[in-house]
Design a protein around this motif. Structure first.
Motif, PDB file in Angstrom:
ATOM      1  N   SER A   1       0.728  -1.145  -0.123  1.00 48.94           N
ATOM      2  CA  SER A   1      -0.086   0.093  -0.042  1.00 48.94           C
ATOM      3  C   SER A   1       0.856   1.240  -0.040  1.00 48.94           C
ATOM      4  CB  SER A   1      -1.193  -0.023   1.318  1.00 48.94           C
ATOM      5  OG  SER A   1      -0.320   0.096   2.279  1.00 48.94           O
ATOM      6  N   LEU A   2       2.277   1.084   0.350  1.00 47.85           N
ATOM      7  CA  LEU A   2       3.050   2.324   0.080  1.00 47.85           C
ATOM      8  C   LEU A   2       4.029   2.346  -1.000  1.00 47.85           C
ATOM      9  CD1 LEU A   2       4.322   2.349   4.003  1.00 47.85           C
ATOM     10  CD2 LEU A   2       2.486   3.835   2.870  1.00 47.85           C
ATOM     11  N   CYS A   3       4.409   1.149  -1.275  1.00 45.39           N
ATOM     12  CA  CYS A   3       5.370   0.964  -2.646  1.00 45.39           C
ATOM     13  C   CYS A   3       4.826   1.728  -3.650  1.00 45.39           C
ATOM     14  CB  CYS A   3       5.367  -0.509  -3.083  1.00 45.39           C
ATOM     15  SG  CYS A   3       6.551  -0.781  -4.221  1.00 45.39           S
ATOM     16  N   ILE A   4       5.852   2.619  -4.133  1.00 48.79           N
ATOM     17  CA  ILE A   4       5.293   3.645  -5.383  1.00 48.79           C
ATOM     18  C   ILE A   4       6.317   2.927  -6.667  1.00 48.79           C
ATOM     19  CG2 ILE A   4       4.735   5.499  -4.158  1.00 48.79           C
ATOM     20  CD1 ILE A   4       7.579   6.737  -4.803  1.00 48.79           C
TER      21      ILE A   4
ATOM     22  N   ALA B   1       2.524  -4.647 -11.792  1.00 48.85           N
ATOM     23  CA  ALA B   1       2.020  -3.493 -11.227  1.00 48.85           C
ATOM     24  C   ALA B   1       3.051  -2.523 -10.800  1.00 48.85           C
ATOM     25  CB  ALA B   1       0.867  -3.719 -10.440  1.00 48.85           C
ATOM     26  N   ARG B   2       4.612  -2.675 -10.965  1.00 54.55           N
ATOM     27  CA  ARG B   2       5.545  -2.105 -10.466  1.00 54.55           C
ATOM     28  C   ARG B   2       5.617  -2.143  -8.926  1.00 54.55           C
ATOM     29  NH1 ARG B   2       9.414  -0.173 -12.845  1.00 54.55           N
ATOM     30  NH2 ARG B   2       9.759   1.433 -11.736  1.00 54.55           N
ATOM     31  N   GLN B   3       4.974  -3.111  -8.038  1.00 55.06           N
ATOM     32  CA  GLN B   3       5.099  -3.258  -6.606  1.00 55.06           C
ATOM     33  C   GLN B   3       6.262  -4.291  -6.390  1.00 55.06           C
ATOM     34  OE1 GLN B   3       2.106  -2.206  -4.354  1.00 55.06           O
ATOM     35  NE2 GLN B   3       2.893  -0.617  -5.896  1.00 55.06           N
ATOM     36  N   SER B   4       6.888  -3.736  -5.415  1.00 58.35           N
ATOM     37  CA  SER B   4       8.085  -4.745  -4.849  1.00 58.35           C
ATOM     38  C   SER B   4       7.614  -5.882  -4.233  1.00 58.35           C
ATOM     39  CB  SER B   4       8.981  -3.519  -4.123  1.00 58.35           C
ATOM     40  OG  SER B   4      10.313  -4.401  -3.858  1.00 58.35           O
ATOM     41  N   HIS B   5       8.411  -6.858  -4.414  1.00 57.34           N
ATOM     42  CA  HIS B   5       8.468  -8.177  -3.593  1.00 57.34           C
ATOM     43  C   HIS B   5       9.814  -8.664  -3.160  1.00 57.34           C
ATOM     44  CE1 HIS B   5       4.179  -9.045  -4.769  1.00 57.34           C
ATOM     45  NE2 HIS B   5       4.386  -8.419  -5.895  1.00 57.34           N
ATOM     46  N   PRO B   6      10.147  -9.143  -1.940  1.00 54.67           N
ATOM     47  CA  PRO B   6      11.225  -9.737  -1.544  1.00 54.67           C
ATOM     48  C   PRO B   6      11.519 -11.218  -2.405  1.00 54.67           C
ATOM     49  CG  PRO B   6       9.807  -9.690   0.294  1.00 54.67           C
ATOM     50  CD  PRO B   6       8.964  -9.248  -0.742  1.00 54.67           C
ATOM     51  N   VAL B   7      12.443 -11.227  -2.996  1.00 53.25           N
ATOM     52  CA  VAL B   7      12.656 -12.632  -3.745  1.00 53.25           C
ATOM     53  C   VAL B   7      12.274 -13.820  -2.529  1.00 53.25           C
ATOM     54  CG1 VAL B   7      14.264 -14.020  -4.766  1.00 53.25           C
ATOM     55  CG2 VAL B   7      14.033 -11.663  -5.373  1.00 53.25           C
ATOM     56  N   ASP B   8      13.134 -13.655  -1.400  1.00 53.55           N
ATOM     57  CA  ASP B   8      13.031 -14.599  -0.449  1.00 53.55           C
ATOM     58  C   ASP B   8      12.774 -13.666   0.800  1.00 53.55           C
ATOM     59  OD1 ASP B   8      13.065 -16.730   1.529  1.00 53.55           O
ATOM     60  OD2 ASP B   8      15.090 -17.162   0.987  1.00 53.55           O
ATOM     61  N   PRO B   9      11.317 -13.772   1.422  1.00 52.28           N
ATOM     62  CA  PRO B   9      11.026 -13.023   2.500  1.00 52.28           C
ATOM     63  C   PRO B   9      11.770 -13.365   3.616  1.00 52.28           C
ATOM     64  CG  PRO B   9       8.947 -13.925   1.348  1.00 52.28           C
ATOM     65  CD  PRO B   9      10.329 -14.573   0.861  1.00 52.28           C
ATOM     66  N   ASP B  10      12.415 -14.727   3.779  1.00 49.27           N
ATOM     67  CA  ASP B  10      13.148 -15.070   5.026  1.00 49.27           C
ATOM     68  C   ASP B  10      14.623 -15.493   4.373  1.00 49.27           C
ATOM     69  OD1 ASP B  10      11.258 -15.208   7.131  1.00 49.27           O
ATOM     70  OD2 ASP B  10      10.169 -16.726   5.850  1.00 49.27           O
ATOM     71  N   THR B  11      15.493 -14.598   4.810  1.00 46.81           N
ATOM     72  CA  THR B  11      16.786 -14.439   4.022  1.00 46.81           C
ATOM     73  C   THR B  11      17.931 -14.257   5.226  1.00 46.81           C
ATOM     74  OG1 THR B  11      18.033 -13.672   2.409  1.00 46.81           O
ATOM     75  CG2 THR B  11      16.611 -12.023   3.699  1.00 46.81           C
ATOM     76  N   ASP B  12      19.184 -14.474   4.804  1.00 47.83           N
ATOM     77  CA  ASP B  12      20.215 -14.331   5.640  1.00 47.83           C
ATOM     78  C   ASP B  12      20.068 -12.747   5.766  1.00 47.83           C
ATOM     79  OD1 ASP B  12      20.805 -17.004   6.304  1.00 47.83           O
ATOM     80  OD2 ASP B  12      22.307 -16.845   4.399  1.00 47.83           O
TER      81      ASP B  12
ATOM     82  N   PRO C   1      12.084   5.351  -0.854  1.00 41.19           N
ATOM     83  CA  PRO C   1      11.742   6.864  -0.409  1.00 41.19           C
ATOM     84  C   PRO C   1      10.490   6.942   0.329  1.00 41.19           C
ATOM     85  CG  PRO C   1      11.238   6.179  -2.830  1.00 41.19           C
ATOM     86  CD  PRO C   1      12.193   5.181  -2.495  1.00 41.19           C
ATOM     87  N   VAL C   2       9.836   5.828   0.329  1.00 39.90           N
ATOM     88  CA  VAL C   2       8.593   5.660   1.086  1.00 39.90           C
ATOM     89  C   VAL C   2       8.423   4.803   2.264  1.00 39.90           C
ATOM     90  CG1 VAL C   2       6.846   6.629  -0.648  1.00 39.90           C
ATOM     91  CG2 VAL C   2       7.335   4.096  -0.403  1.00 39.90           C
ATOM     92  N   GLU C   3       9.789   4.242   2.708  1.00 36.54           N
ATOM     93  CA  GLU C   3       9.850   3.397   3.706  1.00 36.54           C
ATOM     94  C   GLU C   3       8.819   2.243   3.704  1.00 36.54           C
ATOM     95  OE1 GLU C   3      10.102   5.598   7.434  1.00 36.54           O
ATOM     96  OE2 GLU C   3      12.069   6.408   6.730  1.00 36.54           O
ATOM     97  N   ALA C   4       8.679   1.525   2.558  1.00 43.07           N
ATOM     98  CA  ALA C   4       7.793   0.388   2.211  1.00 43.07           C
ATOM     99  C   ALA C   4       8.400  -0.760   2.849  1.00 43.07           C
ATOM    100  CB  ALA C   4       7.334   0.389   0.971  1.00 43.07           C
ATOM    101  N   ILE C   5       9.825  -0.896   3.133  1.00 44.67           N
ATOM    102  CA  ILE C   5      10.475  -2.194   3.415  1.00 44.67           C
ATOM    103  C   ILE C   5      10.502  -2.307   4.888  1.00 44.67           C
ATOM    104  CG2 ILE C   5      12.399  -3.507   3.033  1.00 44.67           C
ATOM    105  CD1 ILE C   5      12.571  -1.922   0.415  1.00 44.67           C
ATOM    106  N   THR C   6      10.251  -3.266   5.393  1.00 39.62           N
ATOM    107  CA  THR C   6      10.594  -3.480   6.781  1.00 39.62           C
ATOM    108  C   THR C   6      11.317  -4.879   7.000  1.00 39.62           C
ATOM    109  OG1 THR C   6       8.405  -4.598   7.348  1.00 39.62           O
ATOM    110  CG2 THR C   6       8.553  -2.314   7.788  1.00 39.62           C
ATOM    111  N   ILE C   7      12.227  -4.765   7.863  1.00 40.52           N
ATOM    112  CA  ILE C   7      13.219  -6.031   8.205  1.00 40.52           C
ATOM    113  C   ILE C   7      12.994  -6.198   9.783  1.00 40.52           C
ATOM    114  CG2 ILE C   7      15.415  -7.102   7.998  1.00 40.52           C
ATOM    115  CD1 ILE C   7      16.114  -4.884   5.864  1.00 40.52           C
ATOM    116  N   THR C   8      12.735  -7.659  10.073  1.00 41.99           N
ATOM    117  CA  THR C   8      12.792  -7.965  11.464  1.00 41.99           C
ATOM    118  C   THR C   8      13.607  -9.172  11.504  1.00 41.99           C
ATOM    119  OG1 THR C   8      10.689  -9.418  10.954  1.00 41.99           O
ATOM    120  CG2 THR C   8      10.375  -6.867  11.897  1.00 41.99           C
ATOM    121  N   LEU C   9      14.220  -9.425  12.764  1.00 37.27           N
ATOM    122  CA  LEU C   9      14.857 -10.551  13.098  1.00 37.27           C
ATOM    123  C   LEU C   9      13.893 -11.885  12.760  1.00 37.27           C
ATOM    124  CD1 LEU C   9      17.230  -9.923  15.747  1.00 37.27           C
ATOM    125  CD2 LEU C   9      17.797  -9.994  13.416  1.00 37.27           C
TER     126      LEU C   9
END
Length: 77
Positions: A12-15, A33-44, A57-65
């Protein structure tokens, strides 16, 4: 063994700026639709993925442990 991360993109934020692809071309893809996706959501843990999140630029990406859910980016204040 290093940390594992869970990477999410808030569609909803990705531009579709593709800054994530510029910084981590192996870590993200854009759909039709030019929306970003992580290739592997669970990664090193990966410096390039972190740079991609920081450059969004819109802080659409979050990373958690992966094991604890503790925020990596954006950091808790």
């Amino acid at each position: 063994m290093g940390d594992r991360w869970h990477v999410e993109v808030d569609r909803s934020l990705c531009i579709g700026s593709a800054q994530c692809l510029h910084h981590a071309p192996d870590g993200f893809r854009l759909d039709s639709a030019r929306q970003s996706h992580p290739v592997d959501p669970d990664t090193d843990a990966n410096e390039r993925v972190l740079e991609a999140a920081e450059s969004c630029p819109v802080e659409a990406i979050t990373i958690t442990l992966g094991d604890s859910g503790e925020p990596v980016f954006p950091p808790e204040e």
